[in-house]
Design a protein around this motif. Structure first.
Motif, PDB file in Angstrom:
ATOM      1  N   PHE A 205       0.919  -1.194   0.160  1.00  0.00           N
ATOM      2  CA  PHE A 205      -0.068   0.000  -0.039  1.00  0.00           C
ATOM      3  C   PHE A 205       0.955   1.240   0.080  1.00  0.00           C
ATOM      4  O   PHE A 205       0.605   2.276  -0.875  1.00  0.00           O
ATOM      5  CB  PHE A 205      -0.848  -0.016   1.214  1.00  0.00           C
ATOM      6  N   GLU A 206       1.886   1.250   0.992  1.00  0.00           N
ATOM      7  CA  GLU A 206       2.658   2.705   0.954  1.00  0.00           C
ATOM      8  C   GLU A 206       3.498   2.703  -0.316  1.00  0.00           C
ATOM      9  O   GLU A 206       3.574   3.870  -0.835  1.00  0.00           O
ATOM     10  CB  GLU A 206       3.651   2.229   2.208  1.00  0.00           C
ATOM     11  N   GLU A 207       4.068   1.726  -0.905  1.00  0.00           N
ATOM     12  CA  GLU A 207       4.676   1.949  -2.271  1.00  0.00           C
ATOM     13  C   GLU A 207       3.559   2.198  -3.279  1.00  0.00           C
ATOM     14  O   GLU A 207       4.165   3.228  -4.086  1.00  0.00           O
ATOM     15  CB  GLU A 207       5.627   0.647  -2.417  1.00  0.00           C
ATOM     16  N   VAL A 208       2.722   1.741  -3.518  1.00  0.00           N
ATOM     17  CA  VAL A 208       1.525   1.975  -4.466  1.00  0.00           C
ATOM     18  C   VAL A 208       1.274   3.593  -4.316  1.00  0.00           C
ATOM     19  O   VAL A 208       1.112   4.368  -5.303  1.00  0.00           O
ATOM     20  CB  VAL A 208       0.469   1.311  -4.388  1.00  0.00           C
ATOM     21  N   LYS A 209       1.194   3.948  -2.805  1.00  0.00           N
ATOM     22  CA  LYS A 209       0.879   5.321  -2.721  1.00  0.00           C
ATOM     23  C   LYS A 209       1.894   6.403  -3.295  1.00  0.00           C
ATOM     24  O   LYS A 209       1.678   7.357  -3.775  1.00  0.00           O
ATOM     25  CB  LYS A 209       0.696   5.830  -1.123  1.00  0.00           C
TER      26      LYS A 209
END
Length: 213
Positions: A205-209
């Motif tokens: 999630f953090e990397e997609v963000k």
């Protein structure tokens, strides 16, 4: 969401970094109720993953995920290697030779991964395993997609559900693996597999963000 193979490769590298940073924490959790090697084994496995896919061009996502699977199965000891290896293998088989994936693809890949884990580990929700963080996360992702939340909201809701599921493993008596030998004494301890699963989903999630800005 539309992630391409190179972006997925970078996310996998970030997962490897995160696991390495948390290896002692995961190992301490495992020492309380298991063999005491979950974090160290997972870190070793993901370092092997980096070596396996570092030259992959990302043009075939399914093939890349199968390489991840084989590296984990070969290098992670205990139950975690076969379980995480199966998860990546099943996700890779579902996505096939595509060059990019959508949020709906991601849901289906996770669902295939979950079904593979449940079949391989003969585990169900409520047994103090990684299924306790993964299954509610996937269910929440499906609801969020169906309700047409934007992609980052969908992923955030998914991660929040994974966290709740992970935290709930403290309240569960272990019935699988080494922890099951403790019986009632396993209550009060987080399941290390549920924690590593949550951390992986959170990292994605953090990397997609970051990618989607």
């Amino acid at each position: 969401m539309s992630l391409n193979g190179q972006q997925i490769k970078q996310i996998i590298f970030k997962i490897a970094q995160m696991i390495d940073e948390n290896k002692m924490y995961l190992t301490e959790l495992d020492a309380a109720i298991g063999d005491g090697d979950h974090g160290i084994n997972m870190s070793k496995g993901f370092q092997a993953v980096i070596d396996k896919i570092k030259d992959d061009n990302g043009d075939n996502i399914g093939d890349m995920l199968k390489k991840v699977s084989m590296a984990l199965i070969a290098n992670v000891g205990g139950a975690s290697g076969p379980l995480y290896g199966t998860a990546f293998m099943k996700a890779g088989m579902w996505v096939g030779n595509r060059r990019e994936i959508s949020i709906e693809d991601y849901y289906n890949m996770l669902l295939e991964a979950l079904n593979g884990i449940k079949a391989r580990g003969r585990a169900s929700i409520g047994e103090k395993t990684m299924v306790d963080s993964l299954e509610p996360a996937i269910n929440e992702l499906k609801v969020s997609i169906d309700n047409k939340f934007n992609e980052l909201e969908c992923l955030e809701k998914m991660v929040n559900s994974a966290k709740l599921g992970m935290e709930n493993t403290k309240n569960i008596v272990a019935t699988k693996g080494r922890a099951s030998y403790l019986g009632e004494r396993s209550i009060g301890h987080l399941d290390p597999g549920a924690v590593s699963c949550y951390l992986i989903l959170k990292t994605i999630f953090e990397e997609v963000k970051k990618i989607k800005g």
